[in-house]
Motif scaffolding. Sequence first.
Motif, short mmCIF file in Angstrom:
data_model
loop_
_atom_site.label_atom_id
_atom_site.label_comp_id
_atom_site.label_asym_id
_atom_site.label_seq_id
_atom_site.Cartn_x
_atom_site.Cartn_y
_atom_site.Cartn_z
N GLY A 79 0.79 -1.22 0.00
CA GLY A 79 0.00 0.00 0.00
C GLY A 79 0.82 1.27 0.00
O GLY A 79 0.25 2.37 0.05
N ALA A 80 2.14 1.15 -0.08
CA ALA A 80 3.01 2.32 0.06
C ALA A 80 2.92 3.31 -1.08
O ALA A 80 3.25 4.49 -0.91
CB ALA A 80 4.47 1.87 0.23
N LEU A 81 2.49 2.85 -2.24
CA LEU A 81 2.44 3.74 -3.41
C LEU A 81 1.07 4.40 -3.59
O LEU A 81 0.85 5.12 -4.57
CB LEU A 81 2.81 2.97 -4.68
N GLU A 82 0.15 4.15 -2.66
CA GLU A 82 -1.15 4.81 -2.74
C GLU A 82 -0.99 6.31 -2.51
O GLU A 82 -0.12 6.73 -1.77
CB GLU A 82 -2.11 4.21 -1.70
N PRO A 83 -1.79 7.17 -3.15
CA PRO A 83 -2.94 6.83 -4.01
C PRO A 83 -2.61 6.58 -5.47
O PRO A 83 -3.50 6.30 -6.26
CB PRO A 83 -3.82 8.06 -3.86
N THR A 84 -1.33 6.67 -5.84
CA THR A 84 -0.98 6.49 -7.25
C THR A 84 -1.30 5.08 -7.73
O THR A 84 -1.89 4.88 -8.80
CB THR A 84 0.51 6.80 -7.48
N ILE A 85 -0.89 4.08 -6.95
CA ILE A 85 -1.18 2.68 -7.26
C ILE A 85 -1.74 2.02 -6.01
O ILE A 85 -1.09 2.05 -4.95
CB ILE A 85 0.07 1.92 -7.74
N SER A 86 -2.89 1.43 -6.11
CA SER A 86 -3.56 0.86 -4.95
C SER A 86 -2.87 -0.42 -4.46
O SER A 86 -2.18 -1.11 -5.22
CB SER A 86 -5.02 0.55 -5.27
N ALA A 87 -3.10 -0.74 -3.20
CA ALA A 87 -2.55 -1.96 -2.62
C ALA A 87 -3.08 -3.20 -3.33
O ALA A 87 -2.35 -4.18 -3.54
CB ALA A 87 -2.87 -2.02 -1.13
N ASP A 88 -4.35 -3.18 -3.72
CA ASP A 88 -4.94 -4.32 -4.42
C ASP A 88 -4.22 -4.60 -5.74
O ASP A 88 -3.96 -5.75 -6.09
CB ASP A 88 -6.43 -4.07 -4.69
N ILE A 89 -3.91 -3.53 -6.48
CA ILE A 89 -3.18 -3.71 -7.74
C ILE A 89 -1.79 -4.26 -7.48
O ILE A 89 -1.33 -5.18 -8.16
CB ILE A 89 -3.10 -2.37 -8.51
N MET A 90 -1.11 -3.72 -6.47
CA MET A 90 0.25 -4.17 -6.18
C MET A 90 0.28 -5.64 -5.77
O MET A 90 1.17 -6.39 -6.17
CB MET A 90 0.86 -3.30 -5.10
N LYS A 91 -0.69 -6.07 -4.96
CA LYS A 91 -0.75 -7.47 -4.55
C LYS A 91 -0.93 -8.38 -5.76
O LYS A 91 -0.27 -9.42 -5.89
CB LYS A 91 -1.90 -7.67 -3.57
#
Length: 267
Positions: free
Chosen positions: A81-93
Amino acid sequence: MELRKSPASKYSVSSLSQCKVNKVNSASELFQGYRYQRNMLRSVSSPVRTFISGGALSTSSPVSVSTRKKHTLPDLPYDYGALEPTISADIMKLHHGKHHATYVTNLNVAEEKLAEAKAKGDISAVIALAPSLRFNGGGHINHSIFWANLSPKGGGEPSGELADLIKRDFGSFATFKERLSGATVGVQGSGWGWLGYNKVAKRLEIATCPNQDPLEATTGLVPLFGIDVWEHAYYLQYKNVRPDYVKNIFNVANWTDVATRLYNAKK
């Protein structure tokens, strides 16, 4: 590097910097590009396995499959989740834990099959594995660079030599962003937009690659900064609005990592 307008997108990259699949006339030519891919895999995997000897087909010294080391999925240098709000935690997972992991698994399978084919001297089987090695090896290389290219403390503009070369080769950082963004948004289907370093011309260049084609193995450019525009990289959050995703990715760009890659490329 000059970008010309095309009907498909606002910008397209000159043919010298596009990833292309050229017709080959021999097994040796077919695997010549894997010299670059092999070296890139060495830099992104630990431990790493070499799947081509000397960049050309070789069956004279078979390698035991049981002694070959496997590629592994690299840990992220930050939380999902560290890149939110640019990239969501769900996308990263999903992106890291599923998609990248699948490339690693399939690359290991392909290399095991390659080792068996080389041990048997089965030239046809070796050649038949080329698409899988290119796709999964490229996927592993590209994503390993992509994770390091991003940082929750990123964004802003680069400094030092990287900033100087961007200004020299593109005129300004703003122009560089516009050109890289335009080329990346214009990728048809799935692929990547890249900032690369041309070691021969000693300059920065923008390139796009389809699918998971690795930049260095297919163009000779050393990859510095990549933007993944496969839909799994952004669709859950941005839907079909790729331009917004590409625009926002610069908010988490790790210019320190890019500068380090430039430094190493110039050695």
